[in-house]
Design an enzyme around this catalytic site. Structure first.
Site, PDB file in Angstrom:
ATOM      1  N   GLU A  42       0.780  -1.242   0.000  1.00  0.00           N
ATOM      2  CA  GLU A  42       0.000   0.000   0.000  1.00  0.00           C
ATOM      3  C   GLU A  42       0.814   1.296   0.000  1.00  0.00           C
ATOM      4  OE1 GLU A  42      -2.760  -0.554   3.253  1.00  0.00           O
ATOM      5  OE2 GLU A  42      -3.537  -2.408   2.407  1.00  0.00           O
ATOM      6  N   GLU A  67      -5.479 -11.755  -0.543  1.00  0.00           N
ATOM      7  CA  GLU A  67      -6.474 -11.239   0.422  1.00  0.00           C
ATOM      8  C   GLU A  67      -7.874 -11.170  -0.190  1.00  0.00           C
ATOM      9  OE1 GLU A  67      -5.103  -7.705   2.408  1.00  0.00           O
ATOM     10  OE2 GLU A  67      -2.999  -8.189   2.034  1.00  0.00           O
TER      11      GLU A  67
HETATM   12  C1  GLA Z   1      -4.690  -5.217   4.639  1.00  0.00           C
HETATM   13  C2  GLA Z   1      -3.415  -5.950   4.960  1.00  0.00           C
HETATM   14  C3  GLA Z   1      -3.632  -7.302   5.555  1.00  0.00           C
HETATM   15  C4  GLA Z   1      -4.735  -7.320   6.567  1.00  0.00           C
HETATM   16  C5  GLA Z   1      -5.949  -6.764   5.899  1.00  0.00           C
HETATM   17  C6  GLA Z   1      -7.091  -6.999   6.797  1.00  0.00           C
HETATM   18  O1  GLA Z   1      -5.212  -5.534   3.430  1.00  0.00           O
HETATM   19  O2  GLA Z   1      -2.586  -6.098   3.837  1.00  0.00           O
HETATM   20  O3  GLA Z   1      -2.484  -7.730   6.182  1.00  0.00           O
HETATM   21  O4  GLA Z   1      -4.384  -6.606   7.707  1.00  0.00           O
HETATM   22  O5  GLA Z   1      -5.698  -5.424   5.596  1.00  0.00           O
HETATM   23  O6  GLA Z   1      -7.205  -8.378   7.069  1.00  0.00           O
END
Ligand code: GLA
Length: 387
Positions: A170, A275
Site C-alpha cells: 500500500e 487477500e
Molecule cells: C490489509 C493488509 C492485511 C490485513 C488486511 C485486513 O489488506 O494487507 O495484512 O491486515 O488489511 O485483514
C-alpha cells in the site's frame, strides 16, 4: 474430513445415493467415510495456486477444523498478521520468530507454497522504527538501516523456505499519489526501491511482490504501473503485483478487474490475487468507520442484515459473484500465479470487524460450521470444466 459434495466422485455415488441431498446425513457421514472428492487445489492445479490466510489462533493450533480444511483444499498459505513488523521485531533489535516459525513449518509439513506477509507497511509497524530515543523522527540513513536490518533478518531467516514476500504494502494512495506515510516522509519514494533491493539480497530466489488494494481503480492502477516501470528502469525487479481482492457483491466492475490484470501483465510481472474475499454486507459511509453497531439498533438493522442466517438467495448471489471473478482468473491463468482467499471460514474474516465492529459477514467459501458453501461448489464445478 469434510462432508459429501454434490461435485463428489461418481464411483461412490451409488453407495451414497439418498444421502447426497441430506444435510444431516452429510454431517454424520463425514465422520465415517473418506471420500476422494475434487479439491480446490486439485481442480486449479494447472492454473494457479489456491491459497488461504491463517489467523493466529489457527497457527497456534487452536482451530483444528480450519487446519483440516486448509490441508485438504489449499496449496498456498499466508499468515494474516504474525509476520508483520510489530510481531517480528516489536523492539529495536529484538526478533521474535517462534510463531512465524510454526507457521512456516506448518506450511512445509503440508507441502504448501508459503507467502511471507508483509515486510513494509504503514500499519502494524511499531513507532520506534521511525523515532529516536527522544521520540523525534529519525533521519533517512537511520531508517534505511533499520529497514535493511529488518528485511535481511526476516527474509534471511526464512531463506529458501518462503516462496514469495509481500515486500511493500500500500505505497500508493487512493488518489494515485504516493501515500504520505513515514517511510515516504523520511526517505522519499525510493524506500520502495531499497526494500526490494534488500529483499533480493537476502533471498535471491524468493519472488518479490508489491501488494495493494483497489488496483482495479484506474488512477491507482496507473500509479502502480508507473512506479513499477520506474523500478524496472533502475534495474529493480518486481516479480509480482499482488492485487488485494477485498471485493464486494457490487465492486469492482469485472471489466476493471480484467483490464488491471491485462495491463499489469504487460509489465512482465505475474499477478497474485491476494487477500481475496467477497464482502456481502452494505458498505457504510465513512463516518461509520470503527463504529460499534451493537450500540445502535437502527444501524444494526441497516448494516448488519444477516446476524443469524444467510439466506439461500444470497448464497447463490455470492456463488455467482465468485464464479464471475474466477472466470476472469481462469481466462488469464497464464498471467496469474495464485489466488489467495483471505481466510478459511466466515467466522474468522476481518470483515466481521471492519469497517464496523461486530457484524456477521459471509465472504468466504466455508461457513461458520466449517461446511462448504454454494460458492465452493460453484468454484469446483467451473474449475473442473476448465481443467
Ligand atoms: C490489509 C493488509 C492485511 C490485513 C488486511 C485486513 O489488506 O494487507 O495484512 O491486515 O488489511 O485483514
Amino acid at each position: 474430513m469434510r462432508g459429501l459434495r454434490l461435485a463428489g466422485v461418481l464411483s461412490l455415488s451409488v453407495i451414497l445415493t439418498g444421502m447426497i441431498n441430506c444435510v444431516t446425513c452429510r454431517s454424520v457421514q463425514k465422520q465415517e467415510i473418506s471420500i476422494q472428492e475434487p479439491k480446490l487445489k486439485d481442480v486449479y492445479k494447472d492454473a494457479f495456486y489456491i491459497g488461504t490466510g491463517l489467523d493466529s489462533t489457527q497457527i497456534y493450533g487452536g482451530d483444528q477444523r480450519a487446519l483440516a480444511i486448509m490441508k485438504e483444499q489449499f496449496n498456498a498459505v499466508t499468515a494474516e498478521n504474525i509476520m508483520k513488523w510489530e510481531k517480528l521485531q516489536p523492539e529495536l533489535g529484538k526478533y521474535y520468530f517462534t510463531v512465524a516459525d510454526s507457521f512456516v513449518s506448518l506450511g512445509e509439513r503440508n507441502q504448501m507454497y508459503i507467502v511471507g506477509h508483509v515486510l513494509l507497511w504503514h500499519y502494524q509497524t511499531p513507532e520506534w522504527v521511525f523515532q529516536d530515543t527522544s521520540g523525534n523522527l529519525v533521519d533517512r540513513e537511520t531508517l534505511l538501516m533499520r529497514i535493511r536490518d529488518h528485511i535481511h533478518n526476516v527474509v534471511g531467516h526464512y531463506k529458501g523456505r518462503v516462496g514469495s514476500w509481500d515486500v511493500v504494502n500500500e505505497a500508493i494512495d487512493d488518489n494515485g499519489e504516493w501515500r504520505e506515510n513515514l517511510y515516504y516522509q523520511i526517505i522519499g519514494k525510493d524506500y520502495v526501491q531499497k526494500a526490494f533491493e534488500y529483499a533480493r539480497e537476502a533471498d535471491p530466489d524468493a519472488k518479490l511482490i508489491y501488494n495493494d488494494y483497489s488496483l482495479t481503480n484506474r488512477v491507482k492502477r496507473d500509479a502502480v504501473i508507473k512506479m513499477v516501470r520506474e523500478l524496472q528502469r533502475k534495474g529493480v525487479k518486481v516479480d509480482e503485483i499482488g492485487m488485494q481482492g477485498h471485493y464486494h457483491l457490487d465492486y469492482p466492475l469485472l471489466d476493471s478487474l480484467e483490464e488491471s490484470i491485462v495491463e499489469f501483465s504487460e509489465l512482465e510481472v505475474k499477478i497474485a490475487i491476494t487477500e481475496y474475499e467477497i464482502n456481502v454486507l452494505p458498505r457504510p459511509d465513512d463516518e461509520q468507520l470503527g463504529a460499534d453497531i451493537s450500540l445502535n439498533y437502527e444501524m444494526q438493522k441497516k448494516y448488519d442484515p444477516f446476524p443469524d442466517f444467510f439466506p439461500d438467495s444470497m448464497q447463490q448471489k455470492l456463488a455467482d459473484r465468485y464464479v464471475d471473478f474466477f472466470k476472469i482468473f481462469i481466462k488469464h491463468k497464464d498471467k496469474i500465479s495464485r489466488v489467495t482467499i483471505w481466510g478459511v471460514h466466515d467466522g474468522q474474516s476481518w470483515t466481521n470487524f471492519w469497517p464496523i465492529r461486530g457484524r456477521t459477514n459471509y465472504p468466504l467459501l466455508f461457513d461458520r460450521q466449517y461446511e462448504p458453501k454454494a460458492a465452493f461448489d460453484a468454484l469446483i464445478e467451473i474449475g473442473k470444466k476448465n481443467k
